[in-house]
Design a protein around this motif. Structure first.
Motif, PDB file in Angstrom:
ATOM      1  N   ALA A 159       0.821  -1.215   0.000  1.00 43.80           N
ATOM      2  CA  ALA A 159       0.000   0.000   0.000  1.00 43.80           C
ATOM      3  C   ALA A 159       0.854   1.264   0.000  1.00 43.80           C
ATOM      4  O   ALA A 159       0.465   2.293  -0.574  1.00 43.80           O
ATOM      5  CB  ALA A 159      -0.941  -0.007   1.202  1.00 43.80           C
ATOM      6  N   VAL A 160       2.021   1.209   0.648  1.00 40.92           N
ATOM      7  CA  VAL A 160       2.925   2.365   0.699  1.00 40.92           C
ATOM      8  C   VAL A 160       4.333   1.890   0.363  1.00 40.92           C
ATOM      9  O   VAL A 160       4.684   0.723   0.549  1.00 40.92           O
ATOM     10  CB  VAL A 160       2.908   3.049   2.079  1.00 40.92           C
ATOM     11  CG1 VAL A 160       1.535   3.630   2.364  1.00 40.92           C
ATOM     12  CG2 VAL A 160       3.312   2.068   3.170  1.00 40.92           C
ATOM     13  N   ALA A 161       5.154   2.800  -0.111  1.00 42.07           N
ATOM     14  CA  ALA A 161       6.528   2.463  -0.457  1.00 42.07           C
ATOM     15  C   ALA A 161       7.348   2.191   0.799  1.00 42.07           C
ATOM     16  O   ALA A 161       7.166   2.865   1.820  1.00 42.07           O
ATOM     17  CB  ALA A 161       7.162   3.598  -1.249  1.00 42.07           C
ATOM     18  N   PRO A 162       8.249   1.231   0.760  1.00 45.38           N
ATOM     19  CA  PRO A 162       9.124   0.972   1.910  1.00 45.38           C
ATOM     20  C   PRO A 162      10.002   2.184   2.220  1.00 45.38           C
ATOM     21  O   PRO A 162      10.375   2.945   1.324  1.00 45.38           O
ATOM     22  CB  PRO A 162       9.975  -0.213   1.441  1.00 45.38           C
ATOM     23  CG  PRO A 162       9.190  -0.846   0.344  1.00 45.38           C
ATOM     24  CD  PRO A 162       8.452   0.253  -0.329  1.00 45.38           C
ATOM     25  N   ASP A 163      10.325   2.353   3.482  1.00 42.95           N
ATOM     26  CA  ASP A 163      11.129   3.501   3.898  1.00 42.95           C
ATOM     27  C   ASP A 163      12.516   3.505   3.276  1.00 42.95           C
ATOM     28  O   ASP A 163      13.101   4.566   3.057  1.00 42.95           O
ATOM     29  CB  ASP A 163      11.262   3.532   5.429  1.00 42.95           C
ATOM     30  CG  ASP A 163       9.932   3.803   6.118  1.00 42.95           C
ATOM     31  OD1 ASP A 163       9.054   4.425   5.469  1.00 42.95           O
ATOM     32  OD2 ASP A 163       9.779   3.408   7.283  1.00 42.95           O
ATOM     33  N   ASP A 164      13.054   2.314   2.986  1.00 40.12           N
ATOM     34  CA  ASP A 164      14.420   2.248   2.476  1.00 40.12           C
ATOM     35  C   ASP A 164      14.499   2.245   0.949  1.00 40.12           C
ATOM     36  O   ASP A 164      15.560   2.004   0.381  1.00 40.12           O
ATOM     37  CB  ASP A 164      15.135   1.009   3.012  1.00 40.12           C
ATOM     38  CG  ASP A 164      14.432  -0.287   2.608  1.00 40.12           C
ATOM     39  OD1 ASP A 164      13.286  -0.225   2.125  1.00 40.12           O
ATOM     40  OD2 ASP A 164      15.035  -1.358   2.783  1.00 40.12           O
ATOM     41  N   ALA A 165      13.383   2.516   0.268  1.00 42.82           N
ATOM     42  CA  ALA A 165      13.386   2.527  -1.193  1.00 42.82           C
ATOM     43  C   ALA A 165      13.988   3.836  -1.708  1.00 42.82           C
ATOM     44  O   ALA A 165      13.470   4.912  -1.419  1.00 42.82           O
ATOM     45  CB  ALA A 165      11.962   2.370  -1.729  1.00 42.82           C
ATOM     46  N   PRO A 166      15.100   3.781  -2.471  1.00 41.36           N
ATOM     47  CA  PRO A 166      15.753   5.012  -2.945  1.00 41.36           C
ATOM     48  C   PRO A 166      15.166   5.520  -4.259  1.00 41.36           C
ATOM     49  O   PRO A 166      14.432   4.804  -4.952  1.00 41.36           O
ATOM     50  CB  PRO A 166      17.194   4.555  -3.158  1.00 41.36           C
ATOM     51  CG  PRO A 166      17.047   3.123  -3.585  1.00 41.36           C
ATOM     52  CD  PRO A 166      15.851   2.582  -2.820  1.00 41.36           C
ATOM     53  N   ASP A 167      15.492   6.768  -4.590  1.00 45.77           N
ATOM     54  CA  ASP A 167      15.211   7.338  -5.918  1.00 45.77           C
ATOM     55  C   ASP A 167      13.755   7.149  -6.340  1.00 45.77           C
ATOM     56  O   ASP A 167      13.457   6.570  -7.384  1.00 45.77           O
ATOM     57  CB  ASP A 167      16.132   6.710  -6.973  1.00 45.77           C
ATOM     58  CG  ASP A 167      17.596   6.934  -6.660  1.00 45.77           C
ATOM     59  OD1 ASP A 167      17.915   8.015  -6.143  1.00 45.77           O
ATOM     60  OD2 ASP A 167      18.403   6.039  -6.939  1.00 45.77           O
TER      61      ASP A 167
END
Length: 262
Positions: A159-167
């Motif tokens: 549902a939401v992007a992971p906190d550690d996803a870059p760029d």
């Protein structure tokens, strides 16, 4: 963890995705490396493409790109001459290889299926998704080439992007899916989810609503670009591929936008 579909659906999905999803190998002359990526064949407006991830070609130094002559074969076809279409901003991480060598295209069309726009769709928020590719972590080795084994990973969208996803990409072009637990390998086996090296560039598919008497093929909704084992894999929405192709070939831009609602 996403519940796996019934065995017949899994087998039908694998048969279909395998028919259009080749592992990609590099030939350095004395040795063949790979698979180094996964791709998907498409035919759009009478042009033939292999869609994959751009980062696998960004530092390309091999003499040739090789594709199995047919699914699961260890006999290879040289891609020959091809044109590479890639984005200016590398964060979009997709590319299209247009196959322009007539002999290579003829051989590929004998045993591979080229998808059309009818096989592409937009992702839902809560569907069941499938990543199909060739991770090197489950390959076997023989004397000169490294053989390969396909893998199916069924997943739900996060549902939401992971906190550690870059760029992060703008808007909703970034797609994230759970990745952990049990995955399916060809011929009915199951195993713990492996690392996804060489799955870069594989299509992410969304399963269609089941029919009691008819199997419906899944639709391509994105291109896998990275993963965090045990947590998620990441994909770029197929609309990015459509924009890339539309920019390179203006005469098909309207057709692409009309199909994907752009």
């Amino acid at each position: 963890m996403t519940e796996l579909p019934d065995r017949k659906t899994i087998v039908d999905n694998e048969r279909f995705t395998l028919s259009c999803t080749p592992p990609i190998f590099y030939d350095h002359g004395k040795q063949i490396d790979g698979p180094i990526a996964t791709g998907t064949f498409f035919k759009i407006a009478e042009r033939h493409f292999l869609i994959t991830a751009w980062h696998t070609f960004e530092d390309f130094k091999a003499e040739r790109i090789l594709i199995p002559r047919k699914p699961t074969s260890d006999d290879f076809i040289d891609m020959g001459k091809y044109e590479v279409i890639y984005p200016i901003e590398k964060e979009y991480d997709v590319c299209a290889l247009e196959i322009v060598d007539p002999d290579a295209l003829r051989h590929l069309k004998e045993n591979w299926h080229f998808l059309s726009l009818s096989n592409i769709g937009l992702p839902s928020r809560s569907g069941c998704f499938l990543l199909f590719g060739f991770p090197t972590s489950i390959r076997d080795e023989n004397s000169r080439i490294k053989s390969y084994q396909p893998l199916s990973a069924y997943a739900s969208r996060l549902a939401v992007a992971p906190d550690d996803a870059p760029d992060r990409l703008p808007g909703d072009l970034d797609l994230f899916f759970e990745y952990g637990g049990i995955v399916d390998v060809l011929d009915g086996g199951e195993r713990e989810s492996p690392a996804l090296h060489a799955v870069s560039g594989a299509s992410v598919w969304e399963l269609q609503a089941p029919s009691p008497s008819l199997w419906i093929p899944p639709r391509v909704i994105g291109v896998e670009t990275s993963f965090h084992r045990g947590k998620y894999f990441r994909a770029v929405d197929w609309r990015v591929v459509a924009e890339l192709l539309g920019f390179a070939y203006p005469h098909i831009r309207d057709q692409l936008h009309q199909h994907l609602g752009g």
